[in-house]
Structure formats: C-alpha cells, structure tokens
Design a protein around this motif. Sequence first.
Motif, PDB file in Angstrom:
ATOM      1  N   ALA A 109      17.065 -17.399 -58.872  1.00  0.00           N
ATOM      2  CA  ALA A 109      18.476 -17.798 -58.908  1.00  0.00           C
ATOM      3  C   ALA A 109      18.721 -19.114 -58.195  1.00  0.00           C
ATOM      4  O   ALA A 109      19.872 -19.504 -58.002  1.00  0.00           O
ATOM      5  CB  ALA A 109      19.347 -16.706 -58.275  1.00  0.00           C
ATOM      6  N   GLY A 114      18.360 -19.603 -55.142  1.00  0.00           N
ATOM      7  CA  GLY A 114      19.215 -19.137 -54.058  1.00  0.00           C
ATOM      8  C   GLY A 114      18.569 -19.230 -52.698  1.00  0.00           C
ATOM      9  O   GLY A 114      17.352 -19.085 -52.551  1.00  0.00           O
ATOM     10  N   PHE A 154      23.621 -20.687 -53.641  1.00  0.00           N
ATOM     11  CA  PHE A 154      22.998 -20.356 -54.922  1.00  0.00           C
ATOM     12  C   PHE A 154      23.336 -21.476 -55.894  1.00  0.00           C
ATOM     13  O   PHE A 154      24.455 -21.564 -56.410  1.00  0.00           O
ATOM     14  CB  PHE A 154      23.483 -18.991 -55.422  1.00  0.00           C
ATOM     15  N   TYR A 155      22.337 -22.344 -56.118  1.00  0.00           N
ATOM     16  CA  TYR A 155      22.608 -23.609 -56.793  1.00  0.00           C
ATOM     17  C   TYR A 155      22.721 -23.475 -58.311  1.00  0.00           C
ATOM     18  O   TYR A 155      23.137 -24.415 -58.975  1.00  0.00           O
ATOM     19  CB  TYR A 155      21.549 -24.634 -56.380  1.00  0.00           C
ATOM     20  N   ASN A 201      24.867 -21.395 -59.473  1.00  0.00           N
ATOM     21  CA  ASN A 201      26.225 -20.891 -59.682  1.00  0.00           C
ATOM     22  C   ASN A 201      27.129 -21.881 -60.390  1.00  0.00           C
ATOM     23  O   ASN A 201      28.098 -21.485 -61.057  1.00  0.00           O
ATOM     24  CB  ASN A 201      26.855 -20.508 -58.340  1.00  0.00           C
ATOM     25  N   THR A 202      26.842 -23.165 -60.229  1.00  0.00           N
ATOM     26  CA  THR A 202      27.693 -24.180 -60.862  1.00  0.00           C
ATOM     27  C   THR A 202      27.757 -23.964 -62.363  1.00  0.00           C
ATOM     28  O   THR A 202      28.841 -24.034 -62.978  1.00  0.00           O
ATOM     29  CB  THR A 202      27.156 -25.589 -60.561  1.00  0.00           C
ATOM     30  N   LYS A 262      27.556 -21.274 -63.870  1.00  0.00           N
ATOM     31  CA  LYS A 262      28.271 -20.029 -64.129  1.00  0.00           C
ATOM     32  C   LYS A 262      29.757 -20.131 -63.804  1.00  0.00           C
ATOM     33  O   LYS A 262      30.494 -19.148 -63.919  1.00  0.00           O
ATOM     34  CB  LYS A 262      27.663 -18.896 -63.310  1.00  0.00           C
ATOM     35  N   LEU A 322      30.891 -20.642 -60.778  1.00  0.00           N
ATOM     36  CA  LEU A 322      31.087 -20.004 -59.479  1.00  0.00           C
ATOM     37  C   LEU A 322      30.802 -20.998 -58.359  1.00  0.00           C
ATOM     38  O   LEU A 322      30.020 -21.931 -58.549  1.00  0.00           O
ATOM     39  CB  LEU A 322      30.140 -18.805 -59.333  1.00  0.00           C
ATOM     40  N   VAL A 363      29.008 -22.599 -55.189  1.00  0.00           N
ATOM     41  CA  VAL A 363      27.617 -22.567 -54.736  1.00  0.00           C
ATOM     42  C   VAL A 363      27.498 -21.767 -53.438  1.00  0.00           C
ATOM     43  O   VAL A 363      26.549 -20.991 -53.256  1.00  0.00           O
ATOM     44  CB  VAL A 363      27.095 -23.998 -54.529  1.00  0.00           C
ATOM     45  N   SER A 388      28.647 -19.126 -50.267  1.00  0.00           N
ATOM     46  CA  SER A 388      29.381 -17.919 -49.936  1.00  0.00           C
ATOM     47  C   SER A 388      28.941 -17.487 -48.545  1.00  0.00           C
ATOM     48  O   SER A 388      28.091 -18.123 -47.919  1.00  0.00           O
ATOM     49  CB  SER A 388      29.135 -16.811 -50.953  1.00  0.00           C
TER      50      SER A 388
END
Length: 317
Positions: free
Chosen positions: A55, A57, A80-81, A83-84, A86, A88, A90, A92
Amino acid sequence: MSEPARPVPAVLTEDRVRELLPLPAAIEATREALIAQAAGRVTQPGPWHLEIPEARGEVHIKGAYVHGTGYYAAKLATGFYGNTAKGLPVSSGLSVVADAATGFPVVIALDGGYLTDARTAAAGALATDALARPDAEVVALIGPGIIGELTLAALPVLRRPSELRIYGPTGSRARAAAERLAASHGWTATVAPDARRAVEGAHIVITATPTRAPHLDGAWLAPGAHVTALGADMAGKRELLHSVLERADVIAADDVTQSRAVGELQYAPDLPAVALGDVLASRVPGRTDPAQITVADLTGLGAEDAAVAARIAAAVL
C-alpha cells in the motif's frame, strides 16, 4: 468496598484539535521540546516504524515524557502514499495523552495526523529561523505536500521572506500550493520546472519528500544558503546528495543520535553535528557568518509529539 471510578478520557475530533493548536502554539510547544531534548530532560523510547509495501504505507509510533510536565503522550501516525489515487488523505493518526501523576489516559485526540504535521512544520520553521541568514528573502520548497505547505505556512510566524519558488513532480499540485501560499502570505510565488531552477540562488531551501532517491545537489546551493530537510525519518530515506552535507559549515539535527540512525546523517555519520535545541537555547552557536551554508536534519521527535499533545490536553482539562 468498590474501586474508585477511573477517569474517562476526553475524545477530541480533528477540527477541535486544530482549534486548540494553531501554528503559533505548535511552534512554542515544539521549541520547548527541542530545548528539553538537547538538555537531556526527556524520556522517550526509540521510534518504531512499520512499512506496508503493498500500500506504499508507513506507520510511525512515537511517544515521550518531557520532564516536569503534567502529561506524557504516545502517537500513531501514518503515511499511505497510494491514498491520493483513492481520493483519500495521505496522512492519518491519533494521539493518546495521559496524566503523568496517575498514568490514566485523559485525552484521545483523533487528529487525523494533524499533530504530527503541525509539530513537523513547527520544527522546520524553527530550524529555518535559527540558521538562515537574517536577510533571507527567497525560499525554495521541494515537495509541496502537506508537510511542505504547512512548514511554509508556519514560517511567517517567525520570518517574512518575500519570494517563494515551488517544485514538485505533479505540476497541478505545485501550482495549487503556490496560489494558496501567495494568497495567504502575500508572497511572489512561482512554480519551477525542476528542482535545480527552484534552488539556484535561493536563500532558504526546504525539502519535504518521502523519497529514497536523493534529489538536492550541493552544487546548486548559493553561498549563505540554508537547507531544512524534513523527509528522512526512516532507514533508507534520503533527500540530500552527499555534496550538500559536505558543503555545510553547520549541521544541526533535532537529535544527533537519531539522525545518524534514520536521518540524512545516516549517510554521513562521521560529519560533526549539533543539537538544534542547543542552538535555539543559545548554548551552542549556529550560523556565525553570512556566507556559511547550514543544514537542519529533522527526523521528528517523540518529545515534540508529547509537547503538542500536552498543549491540547492542558487546554481542555
């Protein structure tokens, strides 16, 4: 006889955390943490990192107790790179703050990674202010992500540069960051076509990328330039070619031992370095000549996490 009731921790949303810790407060808390760290007034375990390659991550767990304060804290932060793609964020994360007298958790901050981002930006601004030339006007930002942009947003609390150059591999993201920062701070902001043209002639260079392929060359630095490197916080990460560190007259690290393990100094462990907290406290000199090249290697400290978390706990309890 029944046991006394345990205290119920307050649960704070990200919006509430942001209200309680604006950037000026983050800078103040982070300054105190860096000075305490350099003076040996912090108890903290070594940082714990986990990678999830599938992921793209990273998971970071850090914590600390700054001696003499009323709280200790532990935080989990993620990047979590993928996520972009998706749609979302990056970053959290969350932080848990506990009473240093009883051990009971008193605050759970569902901060979405903001506390980590804010203390990182604060440390970057503090290092830049402490080491850059007093007349520095031109800032180059390599990596206009969350950390890079927030560091530029924190810098005007301490400094008032006038020109900003931004480079990032995604042009649209770099342009959007330039527009926001120009509108917020009145800077002349431009997007550079490559890192070299962003850096050449700049007085301040801030790098904020999670890369393992170094991209800043010491040959690009003008005499008197300062570099704040924020990206290397794990073994294998690296933003600076060795030529940057070789040219540096002063290297300051948030923690020299940690930097030699996971920061830029893992690639130059024999080069001399000073603690940034000692520079901030005027215990050791930083820049002593306008022509010197200076570098700040910032890996992120549990003490900083504890300090900003304690700040929000004190505000609500």
